[in-house]
Scaffold this motif. Structure first.
Motif, PDB file in Angstrom:
ATOM      1  N   LEU A  60       1.986  15.644  66.697  1.00  0.00           N
ATOM      2  CA  LEU A  60       2.459  15.229  68.016  1.00  0.00           C
ATOM      3  C   LEU A  60       1.367  15.443  69.065  1.00  0.00           C
ATOM      4  O   LEU A  60       1.133  14.580  69.915  1.00  0.00           O
ATOM      5  CB  LEU A  60       3.715  16.019  68.374  1.00  0.00           C
ATOM      6  CG  LEU A  60       4.551  15.553  69.551  1.00  0.00           C
ATOM      7  CD1 LEU A  60       5.060  14.138  69.324  1.00  0.00           C
ATOM      8  CD2 LEU A  60       5.716  16.500  69.753  1.00  0.00           C
ATOM      9  N   PHE A  61       0.674  16.564  68.962  1.00  0.00           N
ATOM     10  CA  PHE A  61      -0.425  16.838  69.893  1.00  0.00           C
ATOM     11  C   PHE A  61      -1.613  15.923  69.621  1.00  0.00           C
ATOM     12  O   PHE A  61      -2.258  15.441  70.562  1.00  0.00           O
ATOM     13  CB  PHE A  61      -0.846  18.308  69.812  1.00  0.00           C
ATOM     14  CG  PHE A  61       0.212  19.248  70.303  1.00  0.00           C
ATOM     15  CD1 PHE A  61       0.601  19.250  71.631  1.00  0.00           C
ATOM     16  CD2 PHE A  61       0.836  20.122  69.433  1.00  0.00           C
ATOM     17  CE1 PHE A  61       1.585  20.106  72.088  1.00  0.00           C
ATOM     18  CE2 PHE A  61       1.823  20.992  69.876  1.00  0.00           C
ATOM     19  CZ  PHE A  61       2.200  20.980  71.210  1.00  0.00           C
ATOM     20  N   ILE A  62      -1.913  15.662  68.360  1.00  0.00           N
ATOM     21  CA  ILE A  62      -3.006  14.744  68.020  1.00  0.00           C
ATOM     22  C   ILE A  62      -2.700  13.355  68.557  1.00  0.00           C
ATOM     23  O   ILE A  62      -3.575  12.667  69.090  1.00  0.00           O
ATOM     24  CB  ILE A  62      -3.228  14.708  66.491  1.00  0.00           C
ATOM     25  CG1 ILE A  62      -3.738  16.060  65.991  1.00  0.00           C
ATOM     26  CG2 ILE A  62      -4.203  13.606  66.108  1.00  0.00           C
ATOM     27  CD1 ILE A  62      -3.747  16.198  64.484  1.00  0.00           C
ATOM     28  N   LEU A  63      -1.455  12.931  68.437  1.00  0.00           N
ATOM     29  CA  LEU A  63      -1.043  11.623  68.924  1.00  0.00           C
ATOM     30  C   LEU A  63      -1.224  11.510  70.437  1.00  0.00           C
ATOM     31  O   LEU A  63      -1.647  10.477  70.942  1.00  0.00           O
ATOM     32  CB  LEU A  63       0.410  11.358  68.526  1.00  0.00           C
ATOM     33  CG  LEU A  63       0.872   9.930  68.441  1.00  0.00           C
ATOM     34  CD1 LEU A  63       0.156   9.208  67.310  1.00  0.00           C
ATOM     35  CD2 LEU A  63       2.361   9.882  68.197  1.00  0.00           C
ATOM     36  N   LYS A  64      -0.908  12.585  71.159  1.00  0.00           N
ATOM     37  CA  LYS A  64      -1.084  12.590  72.622  1.00  0.00           C
ATOM     38  C   LYS A  64      -2.562  12.496  72.986  1.00  0.00           C
ATOM     39  O   LYS A  64      -2.934  11.778  73.919  1.00  0.00           O
ATOM     40  CB  LYS A  64      -0.483  13.857  73.239  1.00  0.00           C
ATOM     41  CG  LYS A  64       1.003  13.992  73.057  1.00  0.00           C
ATOM     42  CD  LYS A  64       1.764  12.952  73.824  1.00  0.00           C
ATOM     43  CE  LYS A  64       3.257  13.177  73.610  1.00  0.00           C
ATOM     44  NZ  LYS A  64       4.048  12.034  73.957  1.00  0.00           N
ATOM     45  N   VAL A  65      -3.415  13.215  72.244  1.00  0.00           N
ATOM     46  CA  VAL A  65      -4.854  13.176  72.501  1.00  0.00           C
ATOM     47  C   VAL A  65      -5.414  11.789  72.224  1.00  0.00           C
ATOM     48  O   VAL A  65      -6.275  11.299  72.960  1.00  0.00           O
ATOM     49  CB  VAL A  65      -5.589  14.249  71.652  1.00  0.00           C
ATOM     50  CG1 VAL A  65      -7.083  14.058  71.689  1.00  0.00           C
ATOM     51  CG2 VAL A  65      -5.210  15.640  72.114  1.00  0.00           C
ATOM     52  N   MET A  66      -4.898  11.137  71.197  1.00  0.00           N
ATOM     53  CA  MET A  66      -5.357   9.790  70.847  1.00  0.00           C
ATOM     54  C   MET A  66      -4.744   8.717  71.741  1.00  0.00           C
ATOM     55  O   MET A  66      -5.085   7.538  71.604  1.00  0.00           O
ATOM     56  CB  MET A  66      -5.018   9.492  69.381  1.00  0.00           C
ATOM     57  CG  MET A  66      -5.769  10.341  68.392  1.00  0.00           C
ATOM     58  SD  MET A  66      -5.288  10.016  66.687  1.00  0.00           S
ATOM     59  CE  MET A  66      -5.934   8.378  66.441  1.00  0.00           C
ATOM     60  N   LYS A  67      -3.859   9.131  72.646  1.00  0.00           N
ATOM     61  CA  LYS A  67      -3.176   8.215  73.561  1.00  0.00           C
ATOM     62  C   LYS A  67      -2.437   7.105  72.804  1.00  0.00           C
ATOM     63  O   LYS A  67      -2.577   5.916  73.079  1.00  0.00           O
ATOM     64  CB  LYS A  67      -4.150   7.642  74.579  1.00  0.00           C
ATOM     65  CG  LYS A  67      -4.720   8.676  75.523  1.00  0.00           C
ATOM     66  CD  LYS A  67      -5.629   8.034  76.537  1.00  0.00           C
ATOM     67  CE  LYS A  67      -6.180   8.943  77.578  1.00  0.00           C
ATOM     68  NZ  LYS A  67      -6.361  10.296  77.369  1.00  0.00           N
ATOM     69  N   ARG A  68      -1.643   7.558  71.826  1.00  0.00           N
ATOM     70  CA  ARG A  68      -0.823   6.646  71.041  1.00  0.00           C
ATOM     71  C   ARG A  68       0.637   6.971  71.265  1.00  0.00           C
ATOM     72  O   ARG A  68       1.002   8.090  71.619  1.00  0.00           O
ATOM     73  CB  ARG A  68      -1.135   6.787  69.540  1.00  0.00           C
ATOM     74  CG  ARG A  68      -2.568   6.530  69.173  1.00  0.00           C
ATOM     75  CD  ARG A  68      -2.855   5.069  69.201  1.00  0.00           C
ATOM     76  NE  ARG A  68      -4.251   4.802  68.861  1.00  0.00           N
ATOM     77  CZ  ARG A  68      -4.692   3.635  68.516  1.00  0.00           C
ATOM     78  NH1 ARG A  68      -3.885   2.605  68.442  1.00  0.00           N
ATOM     79  NH2 ARG A  68      -5.957   3.453  68.250  1.00  0.00           N
ATOM     80  N   ARG A  69       1.480   5.960  71.076  1.00  0.00           N
ATOM     81  CA  ARG A  69       2.922   6.160  71.225  1.00  0.00           C
ATOM     82  C   ARG A  69       3.539   6.532  69.899  1.00  0.00           C
ATOM     83  O   ARG A  69       3.194   5.974  68.869  1.00  0.00           O
ATOM     84  CB  ARG A  69       3.590   4.889  71.752  1.00  0.00           C
ATOM     85  CG  ARG A  69       3.316   4.621  73.207  1.00  0.00           C
ATOM     86  CD  ARG A  69       4.138   3.493  73.717  1.00  0.00           C
ATOM     87  NE  ARG A  69       3.867   2.281  72.920  1.00  0.00           N
ATOM     88  CZ  ARG A  69       4.682   1.262  72.814  1.00  0.00           C
ATOM     89  NH1 ARG A  69       5.837   1.276  73.418  1.00  0.00           N
ATOM     90  NH2 ARG A  69       4.362   0.213  72.092  1.00  0.00           N
ATOM     91  N   GLY A  70       4.479   7.433  69.961  1.00  0.00           N
ATOM     92  CA  GLY A  70       5.198   7.821  68.763  1.00  0.00           C
ATOM     93  C   GLY A  70       6.137   8.968  69.082  1.00  0.00           C
ATOM     94  O   GLY A  70       5.877   9.766  69.974  1.00  0.00           O
ATOM     95  N   GLU A  71       7.199   9.018  68.345  1.00  0.00           N
ATOM     96  CA  GLU A  71       8.154  10.100  68.516  1.00  0.00           C
ATOM     97  C   GLU A  71       7.990  11.073  67.356  1.00  0.00           C
ATOM     98  O   GLU A  71       7.399  10.744  66.323  1.00  0.00           O
ATOM     99  CB  GLU A  71       9.582   9.535  68.515  1.00  0.00           C
ATOM    100  CG  GLU A  71       9.854   8.583  69.656  1.00  0.00           C
ATOM    101  CD  GLU A  71      11.238   7.960  69.553  1.00  0.00           C
ATOM    102  OE1 GLU A  71      12.055   8.418  68.722  1.00  0.00           O
ATOM    103  OE2 GLU A  71      11.500   7.014  70.308  1.00  0.00           O
ATOM    104  N   TYR A  72       8.563  12.253  67.549  1.00  0.00           N
ATOM    105  CA  TYR A  72       8.449  13.286  66.520  1.00  0.00           C
ATOM    106  C   TYR A  72       9.019  12.796  65.187  1.00  0.00           C
ATOM    107  O   TYR A  72       8.444  13.072  64.134  1.00  0.00           O
ATOM    108  CB  TYR A  72       9.177  14.564  66.970  1.00  0.00           C
ATOM    109  CG  TYR A  72       9.094  15.684  65.972  1.00  0.00           C
ATOM    110  CD1 TYR A  72       7.947  16.472  65.885  1.00  0.00           C
ATOM    111  CD2 TYR A  72      10.140  15.952  65.107  1.00  0.00           C
ATOM    112  CE1 TYR A  72       7.856  17.493  64.960  1.00  0.00           C
ATOM    113  CE2 TYR A  72      10.059  16.962  64.180  1.00  0.00           C
ATOM    114  CZ  TYR A  72       8.920  17.738  64.114  1.00  0.00           C
ATOM    115  OH  TYR A  72       8.835  18.739  63.195  1.00  0.00           O
ATOM    116  N   ARG A  73      10.093  12.045  65.216  1.00  0.00           N
ATOM    117  CA  ARG A  73      10.702  11.563  63.971  1.00  0.00           C
ATOM    118  C   ARG A  73       9.758  10.633  63.220  1.00  0.00           C
ATOM    119  O   ARG A  73       9.709  10.633  61.991  1.00  0.00           O
ATOM    120  CB  ARG A  73      12.036  10.893  64.239  1.00  0.00           C
ATOM    121  CG  ARG A  73      11.934   9.659  65.102  1.00  0.00           C
ATOM    122  CD  ARG A  73      13.310   9.147  65.492  1.00  0.00           C
ATOM    123  NE  ARG A  73      13.168   8.044  66.421  1.00  0.00           N
ATOM    124  CZ  ARG A  73      13.804   6.910  66.309  1.00  0.00           C
ATOM    125  NH1 ARG A  73      14.651   6.722  65.315  1.00  0.00           N
ATOM    126  NH2 ARG A  73      13.631   5.961  67.199  1.00  0.00           N
TER     127      ARG A  73
END
Length: 172
Positions: free
Chosen positions: A103-116
Motif C-alpha cells: 500500500l505504501f509502495i503504491l502511494k510512492v509510485m502514485k498508482r491507484r489501488g485499494e488494500y483488497r
C-alpha cells in the motif's frame, strides 16, 4: 481461470499479477489454501520421515518410547492439523503485512489501488517466496539470507505488478 494457470503465471509472468487483482476473492482464497496445503503436506512428509523411534533408544526413557509407539496413530493426524493451522496463520499474516507494505509502495509510485487489490496481488507475488522457503532446508544457504531474499523477491514482484496498476489522476 484454473489454479494451475494462476500458479504458472505467478512464477513466470509478474506483470499479469496486476490483472489478477480483479479476480473474485473466493478464487484468490482457494489459491492461497492450495499453497498452504502444498506447504503442509511437504512439512508433514518431512516430519514423518524424521520421526524415528531410534532417536529415543536410550534406556532411561524406555517407557516414553513405548508410550509414543502406543499413541503414534493419534500423533500423526494431530500433527497434520496443527501444521495446517499454523501454516495458515503464518501465510495469511505474511500476505497481510506484505499488502500493507505494498500500500505504501503504491502511494510512492502514485498508482491507484485499494488494500483488497494489493492483497490479491500479494498472494500471487508470494508464490516464489513460499516455494523457496519450503525448500530452504535443502539449500546450503543460511535461513536468514533466504528470508531476506524472499522478502526482496516478493517486494520486487509487487513493484513490477504495480507498474500495471492505473495511475492516479493529476490534481488540479
Amino acid at each position: 481461470m484454473n489454479h494451475s494457470q494462476l500458479f504458472i503465471d505467478s512464477l513466470i509472468h509478474p506483470k499479469k499479477l496486476a490483472a489478477y487483482r480483479l479476480l473474485p476473492i473466493g478464487k484468490v482464497i482457494q489459491y492461497t489454501f492450495l499453497l498452504i496445503t502444498i506447504v503442509t503436506v511437504f512439512s508433514f512428509g518431512r516430519f514423518t520421515a524424521g520421526m524415528s523411534v531410534n532417536t529415543f533408544d536410550m534406556t532411561s526413557i524406555n517407557g516414553l518410547t513405548e508410550y509414543i509407539e502406543g499413541i503414534k496413530w493419534l500423533l500423526y493426524p494431530v500433527t497434520f492439523i496443527m501444521l495446517f493451522v499454523f501454516t495458515t496463520m503464518l501465510i495469511f499474516g505474511q500476505i497481510a503485512l506484505y499488502a500493507l507494505a505494498g500500500l505504501f509502495i503504491l502511494k510512492v509510485m502514485k498508482r491507484r489501488g485499494e488494500y483488497r487489490h494489493i492483497w490479491r496481488t500479494t498472494t500471487f507475488a508470494m508464490t516464489w517466496a513460499i516455494l523457496i522457503s519450503m525448500l530452504s532446508d535443502y539449500l546450503p544457504i543460511n535461513s536468514t539470507i533466504i528470508s531476506i531474499f524472499s522478502l526482496l523477491l516478493t517486494v520486487t514482484l509487487l513493484t513490477i505488478a504495480f507498474t500495471k496498476y492505473p495511475k492516479q489522476p493529476i490534481a488540479k
